[in-house]
Write an enzyme that holds these catalytic residues in place. Structure first.
Site, PDB file in Angstrom:
ATOM      1  N   LYS A 189     -21.819  30.905 -10.556  1.00 49.35           N
ATOM      2  CA  LYS A 189     -22.740  30.627  -9.457  1.00 49.35           C
ATOM      3  C   LYS A 189     -24.126  31.039  -9.928  1.00 49.35           C
ATOM      4  O   LYS A 189     -24.376  32.218 -10.205  1.00 49.35           O
ATOM      5  CB  LYS A 189     -22.335  31.412  -8.203  1.00 49.35           C
ATOM      6  CG  LYS A 189     -23.191  31.093  -6.986  1.00 49.35           C
ATOM      7  CD  LYS A 189     -22.646  31.817  -5.746  1.00 49.35           C
ATOM      8  CE  LYS A 189     -23.556  31.587  -4.550  1.00 49.35           C
ATOM      9  NZ  LYS A 189     -23.935  32.824  -3.881  1.00 49.35           N
ATOM     10  N   HIS A 203     -21.492  42.718   0.381  1.00 45.20           N
ATOM     11  CA  HIS A 203     -20.129  42.215   0.225  1.00 45.20           C
ATOM     12  C   HIS A 203     -19.489  42.873  -0.991  1.00 45.20           C
ATOM     13  O   HIS A 203     -20.182  43.460  -1.816  1.00 45.20           O
ATOM     14  CB  HIS A 203     -20.129  40.689   0.024  1.00 45.20           C
ATOM     15  CG  HIS A 203     -20.773  40.273  -1.274  1.00 45.20           C
ATOM     16  ND1 HIS A 203     -22.142  40.321  -1.478  1.00 45.20           N
ATOM     17  CD2 HIS A 203     -20.240  39.849  -2.448  1.00 45.20           C
ATOM     18  CE1 HIS A 203     -22.416  39.927  -2.720  1.00 45.20           C
ATOM     19  NE2 HIS A 203     -21.281  39.636  -3.320  1.00 45.20           N
ATOM     20  N   ASP A 243     -16.883  41.660  -4.243  1.00 47.77           N
ATOM     21  CA  ASP A 243     -16.432  40.420  -4.878  1.00 47.77           C
ATOM     22  C   ASP A 243     -14.908  40.307  -4.788  1.00 47.77           C
ATOM     23  O   ASP A 243     -14.199  41.292  -4.988  1.00 47.77           O
ATOM     24  CB  ASP A 243     -16.855  40.391  -6.351  1.00 47.77           C
ATOM     25  CG  ASP A 243     -18.356  40.175  -6.518  1.00 47.77           C
ATOM     26  OD1 ASP A 243     -19.030  39.855  -5.523  1.00 47.77           O
ATOM     27  OD2 ASP A 243     -18.853  40.340  -7.651  1.00 47.77           O
ATOM     28  N   HIS A 254     -22.093  45.552  -2.581  1.00 51.00           N
ATOM     29  CA  HIS A 254     -23.419  45.300  -3.157  1.00 51.00           C
ATOM     30  C   HIS A 254     -24.116  44.179  -2.390  1.00 51.00           C
ATOM     31  O   HIS A 254     -23.500  43.452  -1.612  1.00 51.00           O
ATOM     32  CB  HIS A 254     -23.328  44.968  -4.659  1.00 51.00           C
ATOM     33  CG  HIS A 254     -22.409  43.827  -4.988  1.00 51.00           C
ATOM     34  ND1 HIS A 254     -21.035  43.928  -4.974  1.00 51.00           N
ATOM     35  CD2 HIS A 254     -22.662  42.542  -5.358  1.00 51.00           C
ATOM     36  CE1 HIS A 254     -20.487  42.778  -5.313  1.00 51.00           C
ATOM     37  NE2 HIS A 254     -21.462  41.912  -5.547  1.00 51.00           N
TER      38      HIS A 254
END
Length: 360
Positions: free
Chosen positions: A219, A238, A240, A294
């Site tokens: 991404k 969020h 990962d 993070h």
């Protein structure tokens, strides 16, 4: 005729270029999040004091000396357990190749928006590969100050090159080479993390699907300049879902990680890559390795671009659960079994800042 833009919101790049002085309300974070938001450059200056994300030199793992190799494994294990994020240096990817990755990504985003729209994704039909912007389907219902380009880059036989940018002309060639080199680094990290858990060196690689099935999803995040960086986020807080995530950036700050009840701003470390432990490895390691919360700050002065590669197990083939070697009467399993698809669906790690507050 309907336009191809599937996003309910305009591209953030076009908003930023319109000269607006105040950001639209849908980009303004909830008040509870705004207490410690700020311009990424100012936050980076403040971060000179206090804890820093550790820098780990991987060179030692290639040593003939077993004690040097062991010390490197122990350092990776310590940082993965304590922080869940690290800057890695001497990772083995040629720096000139990394510069090419940065160049082709920037050249794609330098194209006119109407040119980039030819690659628009359509999340409503499940077509997630391509050019996009965040839809307001997240926890807060707010939008993020970023546009992005998403595509699978490895294994080569599963990567649909037809959705990759055709401009610049060498995009596919550069990204293919980078994917191959990065896959080698992924294997090396998984060996060290396996050894750090006292497991056989190939254990985590095998559990995650190996060369055939572990997917590398890239991404490219494009964060335009923001007139009110104290109100917006490039990416909201969020963890990962991946096993590991690797991040390159254009040396503009923005990443913050939540450690010991406060946000720590990542420094820009030359010639490094950032590596995050993701939820998948937290599950397999039964909580030894930490998937850290993070987020991404924005700034008024410079566009930030980051290249994030998420190493994901196959969605249905493998059941994720704490490895039996790590489960005992004293350390019972902390996570129920689930497929990666189930984990994505439920995202049991909808961690918020409150979940990370250390007990007083």
């Amino acid at each position: 005729m309907a336009t191809k833009v599937a996003s309910a919101a305009p591209r953030v790049e076009s908003l930023a270029k319109s000269g607006l002085e105040a950001i639209p309300t849908e980009y303004v974070r909830p008040e509870s999040e705004r207490l410690d938001l700020g311009d990424a450059f100012e936050e980076e200056k403040k971060a000179e004091e206090g804890a820093q994300i550790p820098v780990v030199d991987l060179k030692g793992f290639d040593s003939e000396d077993e004690a040097v190799r062991r010390a490197c494994v122990e350092e990776v294990q310590r940082v993965a357990s304590d922080w869940g994020v690290m800057h890695i240096v001497n990772h083995g990817i040629p720096l000139e190749l990394i510069e090419k990755v940065r160049r082709v990504g920037k050249e794609f985003f330098d194209l006119p928006i109407e040119e980039k729209e030819k690659y628009a994704n359509d999340q409503s039909t499940g077509k997630i590969a391509g050019y996009g912007s965040k839809l307001a389907n997240n926890e807060s219902g707010r939008l993020e100050w970023e546009d992005y380009f998403f595509h699978l880059i490895f294994p080569h036989d599963k990567a649909d090159k037809s959705v990759w940018p055709k401009h610049p002309a060498d995009y596919v060639e550069v990204m293919k080479e980078f994917a191959e080199r990065l896959r080698g680094v992924v294997s090396k990290m998984l060996v060290m993390l396996s050894l750090g858990l006292g497991l056989e060196e190939g254990k985590l690689e095998k559990e995650l699907g190996g060369m055939e099935d572990l997917l590398l999803q890239m991404k490219i995040n494009y964060y335009p300049k923001c007139p009110q960086p104290d109100l917006a986020l490039g990416v909201e807080a969020h963890t990962d879902v991946s096993s590991l995530s690797f991040i390159l950036h254009n040396m503009v700050p923005g990443l913050q990680v939540y450690k010991d009840s406060k946000w720590v701003t990542a420094k820009c470390v030359p010639d490094s890559m950032i590596v995050h432990i993701g939820d998948t490895l937290e599950i397999l390691s039964n909580g030894t390795y930490k998937s850290i919360l993070h987020r991404g700050l924005v700034n008024k002065e410079k566009v930030r671009i980051s290249w994030a590669v998420f190493c994901e197990p196959p969605k249905e083939k493998i059941v994720l659960k704490p490895l039996p070697e790590l489960v005992t009467d004293k350390t019972p399993p902390k996570f129920p079994p689930r497929t990666f698809a189930q984990h994505l669906q439920y995202k049991l790690f909808k961690k918020t800042q409150e979940d990370f507050v250390s007990p007083k």
